[in-house]
Design a protein around this motif. Structure first.
Motif, mmCIF file in Angstrom:
data_model
loop_
_atom_site.group_PDB
_atom_site.id
_atom_site.type_symbol
_atom_site.label_atom_id
_atom_site.label_comp_id
_atom_site.label_asym_id
_atom_site.label_seq_id
_atom_site.Cartn_x
_atom_site.Cartn_y
_atom_site.Cartn_z
ATOM 1 N N ILE A 66 0.858 -0.507 0.003
ATOM 2 C CA ILE A 66 -0.151 0.012 -0.130
ATOM 3 C C ILE A 66 1.099 0.911 0.251
ATOM 4 O O ILE A 66 1.073 2.099 -1.286
ATOM 5 C CB ILE A 66 -0.628 -0.166 1.265
ATOM 6 N N GLY A 67 2.313 1.131 0.364
ATOM 7 C CA GLY A 67 2.583 2.059 0.878
ATOM 8 C C GLY A 67 3.474 2.699 -0.539
ATOM 9 O O GLY A 67 3.704 3.475 -1.214
ATOM 10 N N ILE A 68 4.119 2.026 -1.480
ATOM 11 C CA ILE A 68 4.303 1.679 -2.495
ATOM 12 C C ILE A 68 3.176 2.177 -3.345
ATOM 13 O O ILE A 68 3.571 3.040 -4.415
ATOM 14 C CB ILE A 68 4.880 0.134 -3.434
ATOM 15 N N MET A 69 2.303 1.921 -3.561
ATOM 16 C CA MET A 69 0.980 2.415 -4.373
ATOM 17 C C MET A 69 0.747 3.995 -3.778
ATOM 18 O O MET A 69 0.240 4.495 -4.808
ATOM 19 C CB MET A 69 -0.407 1.702 -4.181
ATOM 20 N N MET A 70 1.218 4.457 -2.611
ATOM 21 C CA MET A 70 1.075 6.055 -2.269
ATOM 22 C C MET A 70 1.601 6.790 -2.737
ATOM 23 O O MET A 70 1.441 8.252 -4.081
ATOM 24 C CB MET A 70 0.864 6.165 -1.122
ATOM 25 N N LEU A 71 3.345 6.134 -3.214
ATOM 26 C CA LEU A 71 4.220 7.098 -3.558
ATOM 27 C C LEU A 71 3.857 6.685 -5.081
ATOM 28 O O LEU A 71 4.081 8.138 -5.984
ATOM 29 C CB LEU A 71 5.542 5.940 -4.134
ATOM 30 N N ILE A 72 2.860 5.657 -6.086
ATOM 31 C CA ILE A 72 2.985 6.443 -7.268
ATOM 32 C C ILE A 72 1.612 7.225 -7.379
ATOM 33 O O ILE A 72 1.621 7.578 -8.321
ATOM 34 C CB ILE A 72 2.468 4.815 -7.653
ATOM 35 N N GLU A 73 0.642 7.146 -6.099
ATOM 36 C CA GLU A 73 -0.421 7.976 -6.820
ATOM 37 C C GLU A 73 0.544 9.279 -6.513
ATOM 38 O O GLU A 73 -0.365 10.251 -6.875
ATOM 39 C CB GLU A 73 -1.557 7.470 -5.941
ATOM 40 N N ASP A 74 1.312 9.573 -5.436
ATOM 41 C CA ASP A 74 1.518 11.105 -5.546
ATOM 42 C C ASP A 74 3.023 11.635 -7.192
ATOM 43 O O ASP A 74 3.006 12.578 -6.521
ATOM 44 C CB ASP A 74 2.574 10.729 -4.623
ATOM 45 N N GLY A 75 3.389 10.394 -8.138
ATOM 46 C CA GLY A 75 3.422 10.987 -8.390
ATOM 47 C C GLY A 75 4.905 10.437 -8.935
ATOM 48 O O GLY A 75 5.276 11.208 -9.802
ATOM 49 N N HIS A 76 5.560 10.234 -7.994
ATOM 50 C CA HIS A 76 7.070 9.680 -7.417
ATOM 51 C C HIS A 76 7.456 9.317 -9.171
ATOM 52 O O HIS A 76 8.609 8.471 -8.561
ATOM 53 C CB HIS A 76 7.254 9.996 -6.875
ATOM 54 N N PHE A 77 6.751 7.908 -9.443
ATOM 55 C CA PHE A 77 7.021 6.778 -10.129
ATOM 56 C C PHE A 77 6.223 6.062 -11.120
ATOM 57 O O PHE A 77 5.237 6.573 -10.631
ATOM 58 C CB PHE A 77 7.946 5.767 -9.719
ATOM 59 N N LEU A 78 6.416 4.585 -11.598
ATOM 60 C CA LEU A 78 5.415 4.406 -12.627
ATOM 61 C C LEU A 78 6.372 2.526 -12.222
ATOM 62 O O LEU A 78 6.856 2.662 -11.591
ATOM 63 C CB LEU A 78 5.177 4.609 -13.816
ATOM 64 N N THR A 130 -7.232 2.599 -6.989
ATOM 65 C CA THR A 130 -5.759 1.924 -7.031
ATOM 66 C C THR A 130 -5.933 0.598 -6.619
ATOM 67 O O THR A 130 -5.255 0.266 -6.772
ATOM 68 C CB THR A 130 -5.309 2.503 -6.859
ATOM 69 N N LEU A 131 -6.724 0.268 -5.397
ATOM 70 C CA LEU A 131 -6.771 -0.531 -4.372
ATOM 71 C C LEU A 131 -7.388 -2.204 -5.054
ATOM 72 O O LEU A 131 -7.013 -3.119 -5.480
ATOM 73 C CB LEU A 131 -7.757 -0.322 -3.675
ATOM 74 N N GLU A 132 -8.310 -1.137 -6.584
ATOM 75 C CA GLU A 132 -8.552 -2.272 -7.204
ATOM 76 C C GLU A 132 -7.773 -2.692 -8.390
ATOM 77 O O GLU A 132 -7.765 -4.302 -8.748
ATOM 78 C CB GLU A 132 -10.038 -1.157 -7.938
ATOM 79 N N LEU A 133 -7.166 -1.923 -8.904
ATOM 80 C CA LEU A 133 -5.643 -3.071 -9.758
ATOM 81 C C LEU A 133 -5.244 -3.607 -8.691
ATOM 82 O O LEU A 133 -4.446 -4.416 -8.961
ATOM 83 C CB LEU A 133 -4.882 -1.601 -9.690
ATOM 84 N N MET A 134 -4.950 -3.343 -7.283
ATOM 85 C CA MET A 134 -3.595 -3.890 -6.761
ATOM 86 C C MET A 134 -4.778 -5.586 -6.496
ATOM 87 O O MET A 134 -4.148 -6.392 -6.589
ATOM 88 C CB MET A 134 -3.483 -3.151 -5.130
#
Length: 407
Positions: free
Chosen positions: A97-109, A313-317
């Protein structure tokens, strides 16, 4: 008041409870939930586990929460609802979840190469066994963040087999709690991969590497990031990489020798602060703390008005990310299931030898902890124990008993 009671009172958890309701108000059978508790009491009486907690929630409220048996086989204290457990691999969904939060913040793909954050991974080789020898071959493509999340990175674990690559893991310092996350990532990058990235599902130290990526991107230690972005917002006050000495009277412990396998059981000391903050297996927690995390997942990413991660995002996970092209040959992956980004996912109504619903997602921990989220039934369950040898049996037993109680 005895010392044990005093210890519990002076270090009382600050984690707020989720709301409770009578089982029948939630479409759960109280008679059948009692049978669930009775079944685990029989396991305790048979000596297969010291004790356990089980929590079942539906429609946003707890319908059953029981503490069964003893907290530790070597002490008189009963298992308690606020006992503290090593959750091992149930750390993985939190870090994912932490990694996906950073993706949601736009830091990486998700498609970014791991080497973008940890350059040592750019030069890894794949170890191919030929007649007892290890041939090192170049990568066909770089390992990605998505590979780490779904365990298709080619990284492995030292305890999931005895191949030549796994023996190199066994001979390394990877299991030390005294190395940093950066040192651990460098060690993993220096070892060959089990297979080409994307080719196979191998349960692995991939989530430890995700923990290091969180540190690199956020500029914070993994513990600081998790506390700030997930644990504090969810009021999971008892979840961390160790617990305070004041909580010594609340620690759940296993049998010294596993009653099913005969193996000696040695789990880490929960009072000792590790240098290595293992994103794949280092957290300690309580049943209610993990219930709050689970309710957030069931709610689609938010709890009590606090959004942790986006619904889509959670749906994707919680979708299968393996597909037919990825080879899966592991007792850790039940039939009729795939793997998403941090969770196993049920892909078939049948095939698996236990009940459930399409789209439910879950994971578990090496010492016996287990949880699942069932969006179709608006239900989740959290089970805690410290008994490594019995974990496969108890997971299926728990599923059978919980779903038998669903009206």
């Amino acid at each position: 008041m005895n010392a044990q009671t005093a210890a519990r009172q002076t270090s009382a958890p600050q984690t707020p409870s989720l709301p409770h309701a009578k089982p029948e108000q939630l479409g759960l059978s109280p008679v059948r939930l009692q049978r669930l508790s009775d079944a685990f009491k029989r396991e305790v009486d048979k000596g297969t586990l010291p004790g356990a907690t089980v929590l079942v929630a539906r429609r946003g409220q707890i319908g059953w929460f029981d503490a069964i048996g003893k907290q530790s086989p070597l002490a008189a204290a009963p298992m308690a609802k606020d006992s503290i457990f090593r959750i091992f691999s149930m750390t993985k969904p939190i870090v994912s979840i932490g990694i996906m939060m950073l993706i949601e913040d736009g830091h990486f793909l998700l498609s970014d190469a791991v080497a973008k954050f940890i350059p040592e991974f750019a030069n890894q080789k794949v170890g191919v066994e030929h007649n007892g020898e290890l041939e090192l071959v170049p990568l066909k493509r770089q390992m990605t963040v998505q590979d780490l999340l779904r365990h298709t990175s080619g990284i492995t674990y030292d305890h999931t087999g005895n191949g030549l690559v796994q023996r190199l893991y066994q001979e390394s310092r990877l299991r030390s709690r005294k190395i940093t996350n950066a040192e651990h990532a460098s060690f993993v990058a220096s070892l060959p991969l089990m297979c080409q990235p994307g080719a196979e599902w191998n349960y692995s130290r991939s989530t430890d590497i995700l923990g290091r990526i969180i540190e690199v991107v956020s500029g914070k230690s993994l513990s600081a990031f998790l506390a700030e972005r997930i644990l504090a917002p969810l009021q999971m006050a008892e979840t961390a990489f160790h617990t305070a000495e004041a909580n010594a009277g609340r620690l759940a412990e296993p049998f010294p020798t596993d009653p099913w396998t005969g193996d000696k059981v040695q789990l880490f000391n929960m009072l000792e602060k590790p240098v290595m903050e293992s994103g794949g297996g280092g957290l300690v927690s309580t049943t209610m703390d993990y219930a709050r995390f689970s309710q957030m997942l069931l709610n689609g990413g938010s709890l009590d008005g606090v959004r942790i991660v986006g619904r889509k995002t959670l749906e994707l996970m919680a979708s299968d990310h393996l597909g037919p092209e990825v080879k899966v040959d592991s007792p850790l992956m039940p039939p009729g299931h795939g793997f998403g980004l941090g969770f196993a996912v049920r892909t078939h109504a049948g095939i698996a030898p236990f009940p459930g619903s399409l789209g439910q997602f879950f994971w578990s921990g090496m010492a016996g902890t287990f949880f699942w989220i069932d969006p179709k039934e608006d239900l989740f369950a959290v089970f805690m124990m410290q008994g490594p040898g019995q974990r496969q049996y108890t997971r299926s037993l728990l599923r059978d008993l919980v779903y038998a109680a669903v009206e």
